[in-house]
Design an enzyme around this catalytic site. Structure first.
Site, PDB file in Angstrom:
ATOM      1  N   HIS A 355       0.803  -1.235   0.000  1.00 21.43           N
ATOM      2  CA  HIS A 355       0.000   0.000   0.000  1.00 21.43           C
ATOM      3  C   HIS A 355       0.825   1.269   0.000  1.00 21.43           C
ATOM      4  O   HIS A 355       0.262   2.357   0.136  1.00 21.43           O
ATOM      5  CB  HIS A 355      -0.924   0.044   1.218  1.00 21.43           C
ATOM      6  N   LYS A 542      -8.542  13.714   4.450  1.00 22.31           N
ATOM      7  CA  LYS A 542      -7.619  12.580   4.411  1.00 22.31           C
ATOM      8  C   LYS A 542      -6.623  12.776   5.543  1.00 22.31           C
ATOM      9  O   LYS A 542      -6.639  13.821   6.210  1.00 22.31           O
ATOM     10  CB  LYS A 542      -6.877  12.535   3.068  1.00 22.31           C
ATOM     11  N   ARG A 543      -5.761  11.789   5.816  1.00 21.21           N
ATOM     12  CA  ARG A 543      -4.751  12.002   6.838  1.00 21.21           C
ATOM     13  C   ARG A 543      -3.877  13.203   6.492  1.00 21.21           C
ATOM     14  O   ARG A 543      -3.722  13.554   5.320  1.00 21.21           O
ATOM     15  CB  ARG A 543      -3.869  10.747   6.982  1.00 21.21           C
ATOM     16  N   LYS A 548       0.660  14.629   0.894  1.00 23.28           N
ATOM     17  CA  LYS A 548      -0.705  14.874   0.436  1.00 23.28           C
ATOM     18  C   LYS A 548      -0.941  16.368   0.172  1.00 23.28           C
ATOM     19  O   LYS A 548      -1.928  16.764  -0.403  1.00 23.28           O
ATOM     20  CB  LYS A 548      -1.710  14.351   1.460  1.00 23.28           C
ATOM     21  N   THR A 650      -8.564   6.584  -1.971  1.00 19.95           N
ATOM     22  CA  THR A 650      -9.908   6.026  -2.107  1.00 19.95           C
ATOM     23  C   THR A 650     -10.948   7.112  -1.832  1.00 19.95           C
ATOM     24  O   THR A 650     -12.071   7.032  -2.323  1.00 19.95           O
ATOM     25  CB  THR A 650     -10.117   4.840  -1.126  1.00 19.95           C
ATOM     26  N   LYS A 654     -14.736   8.111  -3.499  1.00 20.72           N
ATOM     27  CA  LYS A 654     -15.969   8.419  -2.757  1.00 20.72           C
ATOM     28  C   LYS A 654     -16.517   9.773  -3.202  1.00 20.72           C
ATOM     29  O   LYS A 654     -17.730   9.953  -3.364  1.00 20.72           O
ATOM     30  CB  LYS A 654     -15.686   8.463  -1.253  1.00 20.72           C
TER      31      LYS A 654
HETATM   32  C1  26W Z   1       4.177   1.049   9.896  1.00 14.14           C
HETATM   33  C2  26W Z   1       3.411   2.309   9.882  1.00 14.14           C
HETATM   34  C3  26W Z   1       2.477   2.325   8.734  1.00 14.14           C
HETATM   35  C4  26W Z   1       1.137   2.043   8.934  1.00 14.14           C
HETATM   36  C5  26W Z   1       0.272   2.035   7.879  1.00 14.14           C
HETATM   37  C6  26W Z   1       2.917   2.601   7.470  1.00 14.14           C
HETATM   38  C7  26W Z   1       2.056   2.583   6.411  1.00 14.14           C
HETATM   39  C8  26W Z   1       0.732   2.288   6.604  1.00 14.14           C
HETATM   40  C9  26W Z   1      -0.233   2.218   5.447  1.00 14.14           C
HETATM   41  C10 26W Z   1       0.404   1.416   4.341  1.00 14.14           C
HETATM   42  C11 26W Z   1      -0.666   3.556   5.000  1.00 14.14           C
HETATM   43  C12 26W Z   1      -1.901   3.524   4.151  1.00 14.14           C
HETATM   44  O1  26W Z   1      -2.999   3.524   4.641  1.00 14.14           O
HETATM   45  N1  26W Z   1      -1.730   3.539   2.833  1.00 14.14           N
HETATM   46  C13 26W Z   1      -2.831   3.878   1.946  1.00 14.14           C
HETATM   47  O2  26W Z   1      -3.495   2.715   1.509  1.00 14.14           O
HETATM   48  C14 26W Z   1      -4.657   3.056   0.775  1.00 14.14           C
HETATM   49  C15 26W Z   1      -5.388   1.780   0.455  1.00 14.14           C
HETATM   50  O3  26W Z   1      -4.642   1.018  -0.453  1.00 14.14           O
HETATM   51  C16 26W Z   1      -4.290   3.840  -0.458  1.00 14.14           C
HETATM   52  O4  26W Z   1      -5.454   4.233  -1.125  1.00 14.14           O
HETATM   53  C17 26W Z   1      -3.473   5.074  -0.078  1.00 14.14           C
HETATM   54  O5  26W Z   1      -3.019   5.736  -1.239  1.00 14.14           O
HETATM   55  C18 26W Z   1      -2.303   4.679   0.782  1.00 14.14           C
HETATM   56  O6  26W Z   1      -1.633   5.828   1.259  1.00 14.14           O
END
Ligand code: 26W
Length: 801
Positions: A355, A542-543, A548, A650, A654
């Site tokens: 992701h 979004k976050r 971003k 995503t 929406k």
């Molecule tokens: C280890 C810390 C950590 C935790 C979560 C690092 C990274 C993440 C995720 C991978 C972050 C995340 O939510 N990524 C998002 O995933 C979505 C679903 O696929 C995508 O639509 C977003 O672009 C992506 O940033």
């Protein structure tokens, strides 16, 4: 199941009496909510049992989605919709003088996720159940979900999210299905029947107790399961002996230590921290999930070697990638398989989704920490790596590649490498993202495993994000093209001709306005915000992350403010800019951005000269339920990440589905949205992936050039340091530094001019209201392809088979 209005009323009355010994008249909204939720669970439970029986009797292949996060939000409304009893319930409650909307507000969001990744998992569960696919979730039952965000004096303040406090009507504790998890200790070997056996000693053993939540399919009889694990001490009973010895506090301390494993969701979605508790969490839910899958599998009386034919396990990013080693351990140590057989089964069972390519987010664990916590698992990882390294050396004859691809290196274990090696499929989440994985970030692996990599563009459940969130638009759609779009979202394309229909456009616009008015009233009541529902609603939710580029959005607002100050008669369509964003508590710059947005908002909103032409609002505590309120009234969808940085996005889907026009860079799934709606129905700006890669390769970007050559940028950046924003001059100096001294990693200044132009284009497009509405309708019409039903069908056919 036969339910009509009258039986519903009776059942609801009975419930209130059974649960609280109360009449409707005297019961609180909270009691009404819990009674209603309990009733709905009753209605679903027969099918829950039947679904499970059917799966076992038919020996259907089961799919398990392993994820550290499930950001499901509220369930009352979606369960009513999916059970097909929304109308009955609404009518019955109305007759009982109960407002369903009010009751819904009682439910706490299940905020067991950070953002995109967790919400995707929730959409996938909904789609699997609604498509009748045997797909279940496996995760952690966090006592505290993602923190609640309060804004105090413009700053983010985090408050813990005690979402279970009032109780959770949807879950069922299954104590009889608890399993044991081992941490630490030592491993010894013995010979048994001519084979090496591995024995674990002196481990700390804890209990994983599952809580099951039914996942109800839309208008079918499928009810799947989300199984979330809670950590408990093996011996839960109050230890009177230790109490008498005066060791009571020690015993409670021990209990708290164990329970801490499932206590709280890590609130960081962009940087890996390497905390041992997180590693514990990962092993905890992975091991518990695998043990329970294996136990169920054995009931099928199939040989263990057929495991992968009946089970598919999907790992959501690398967080559950210990599944590779843990499944190997279970198959070898417990089921007595050979390494080769176990490896065949493991790699044919597991598939992995990546992701993010942000290097700071890639999980790596220090060897010594890993080894101490999971000694046997470490041995298995070493052996997987030994074999990998041999094969890479054999195939590439290149020691640099051996070093680069190794699972273990630099004193660390690289979880992404473990996940790739241990799966039969690795997918990215949008076309561009997958290309970047295959040809840049993971090129070596793609060369090594030419058929493993594939794309699965993300999707969203149109049932929650259109049918539930925007009932008025849903009704208009159904009136116009019938209701088959609910089961077949691609049918939304039949709306396209209606974009040319004046009377449809009027209705469409009216609904958008009504949604805006409803939100304005809500925001007035909740936050005291004065919002002009006739202004354009421009939304970035979004976050908060530098990539971003909430800053880019804000800089345009600051520039627009300057132009309005210079020329109060400047002809612009009134605009309301909404931001919603949580920052990771440890992400200093992100939090500064929140303060800056609020500072600028305060200045603009309180400037009488601006006369309400532009307003800026930071909506606190962006969450699933807030998203459901703001997205239906959005008109401009801000998707402005630096090209190559947003894996998919995503929220972009929406918002288009609710008739917002996308203002976007060519990043993530924005590209696919553009391809779907056509260049005329989206506004694209900014540098491309090629330009970004070029700048990075040649180190040729110098943000000072933009500061020195564009007076607008100079004014904005200078204002961060002088007193014009009315805060101390140091307040934003680190933002300033990130853009100049640290050379603006995400090309905010580079894209500024292009973004301002794009924003002006939005203003001019909006003046032709017929064309604007036409574009919005074309967006809705083309949003069906982004339903997660489509995504899940592809996972099912191409990965899970
Ligand atoms: C280890 C810390 C950590 C935790 C979560 C690092 C990274 C993440 C995720 C991978 C972050 C995340 O939510 N990524 C998002 O995933 C979505 C679903 O696929 C995508 O639509 C977003 O672009 C992506 O940033």
């Amino acid at each position: 199941m036969l339910i009509n209005k009258e039986t519903f009323k009776q059942d609801f009355r009975k419930k209130l009496i059974n649960m609280y010994a109360e009449d409707i008249e005297e019961s609180s909204n909270s009691h009404k909510y819990f009674a209603l939720a309990s009733l709905i669970r009753d209605y679903a439970s027969e099918n829950w049992l039947k679904t499970n029986k059917k799966y076992t009797n038919n020996k259907e292949k089961q799919i398990y989605y392993f994820s550290m996060e499930f950001l499901i939000g509220r369930l009352l409304h979606s369960n009513l919709l999916n059970l097909g009893i929304m109308d009955i319930c609404n009518e019955a409650l109305t007759e009982l003088n109960i407002d369903l909307d009010e009751i819904e507000e009682v439910e706490n969001d299940a905020g067991l996720g950070n953002g995109g990744l967790g919400r995707l998992a929730a959409c996938f569960l909904d789609s699997m159940a609604s498509l009748g696919i045997a797909g279940h979730g496996n995760g952690i039952r966090y006592t505290y979900g993602l923190f609640e965000q309060q804004i105090i004096d413009g700053y983010q303040v985090e408050v813990s999210d005690n979402w279970l406090k009032k109780g959770n009507m949807w879950e069922v504790r299954k104590e009889n299905k608890a399993v044991q998890i081992h941490f630490g200790g030592n491993v010894t070997t013995t010979m048994e029947n001519g084979r090496l056996k591995f024995l674990e000693h002196d481990c700390e053993t804890i209990l994983a107790v599952p809580y099951d939540t039914p996942i109800i399919g839309y208008d079918n009889s499928t009810v799947n399961t989300l199984r979330l694990w809670s950590a408990e001490p093996l011996n839960k009973d109050f230890d009177f002996a230790s109490f008498s010895r005066g060791e009571y506090s020690k015993a409670t301390e021990y209990k708290a230590l164990i329970e801490s494993i499932s206590q709280v969701l890590y609130p960081d979605d962009s940087r890996q921290e390497g905390k041992i508790l997180r590693l514990k969490q990962q092993y905890f839910f992975v091991s518990a999930g695998l043990q329970s899958i294996l136990r169920r599998y054995k009931k099928l009386k199939e040989p263990i070697n057929n495991f992968h034919k009946y089970i598919a396990i999907h790992i959501n990013d690398t967080h559950p990638s210990l599944a590779v080693a843990e499944l190997m351990r279970l198959l070898i140590d417990e089921e007595n398989l050979t390494w080769e057989d176990a490896w065949y089964i493991t790699t044919n069972t597991i598939a992995y989704t990546n992701h993010t390519i942000m290097s700071e987010a890639l999980e790596k664990w220090p060897i010594d920490m890993f080894k101490r916590l999971l000694p046997r698992i470490y041995m298995i990882v070493e052996e997987i790596n030994r074999r990998l390294v041999n094969e890479v050396r054999e195939k590439f004859k290149d020691e640099n590649k051996v070093t680069a691809m190794s699972i273990i290196g630099n004193g660390q274990i690289r979880m992404a490498h473990l996940a790739i090696v241990g799966s039969h499929s690795v997918n990215g989440v949008a076309k561009l993202h997958t290309e970047l994985l295959k040809y840049q970030e993971l090129k070596n692996f793609n060369d090594f495993y030419p058929n493993k990599f594939n794309n699965k563009t993300n999707g969203i459940t149109h049932r929650r994000w259109l049918l539930q969130a925007n009932p008025k638009l849903s009704n208009l759609i159904t009136e116009s093209i019938g209701d088959h779009w609910i089961k077949e979202p691609d049918k939304l394309i039949e709306l396209k001709p209606f974009s040319l229909d004046t009377s449809f456009r009027e209705k469409f616009d009216k609904i958008k306005l009504e949604n805006k008015i409803a939100f304005s009233n809500y925001a007035k009541a909740t936050y005291g915000m004065d919002i002009d529902p006739n202004s354009i609603f421009d939304v970035q939710v979004k976050r908060l992350h530098a990539y971003k580029r909430q800053l880019l959005n804000l800089f345009n607002i600051m520039d627009l403010y300057r132009r309005l100050k210079e020329n109060p008669n400047l002809d612009i369509i009134p605009r309301t800019f909404f931001f919603g964003a949580k920052a990771a508590p440890s992400y200093y710059l992100a939090k500064k951005n929140i303060k800056l947005i609020n500072t600028v908002a305060y200045k603009i909103n309180n400037d009488p000269q601006i006369n309400g032409k532009i307003k800026v609002f930071f909506l606190p505590n962006y969450s699933v339920s807030l998203a459901e309120k703001i997205i239906p009234c959005a008109q401009v969808s801000e998707q402005i990440s630096t090209a190559t940085k947003e894996a998919s996005g995503t929220g972009n889907m929406k918002l288009m589905m609710n008739g917002a026009l996308t203002l976007a860079t060519l990043d993530g799934a924005n590209i696919e949205i553009r391809d779907a709606v056509g260049d005329g129905n989206i506004v694209i700006f900014g540098i491309t992936k090629e330009q970004v890669l070029d700048y990075t390769k040649n180190h040729s970007y110098n943000s000072y050039e933009y500061y020195n050559n564009d007076f607008r940028i100079k004014l904005i950046l200078d204002s961060l340091l002088n007193s014009s924003l009315g805060v101390s001059p140091n307040e934003f100096s680190d933002i300033h530094n990130s853009l100049l001294k640290n050379n603006d990693e995400y090309f905010v200044l580079r894209d500024f001019a292009s973004y301002v132009e794009a924003q002006n284009k939005i203003d001019s497009l909006y003046r032709n209201r017929d064309n604007w509405s036409k574009s919005c309708i074309i967006n809705v019409a083309n949003s069906g392809i982004f339903s997660s039903d489509n995504t899940i069908k592809q996972y099912y056919e191409e990965i899970w088979k």
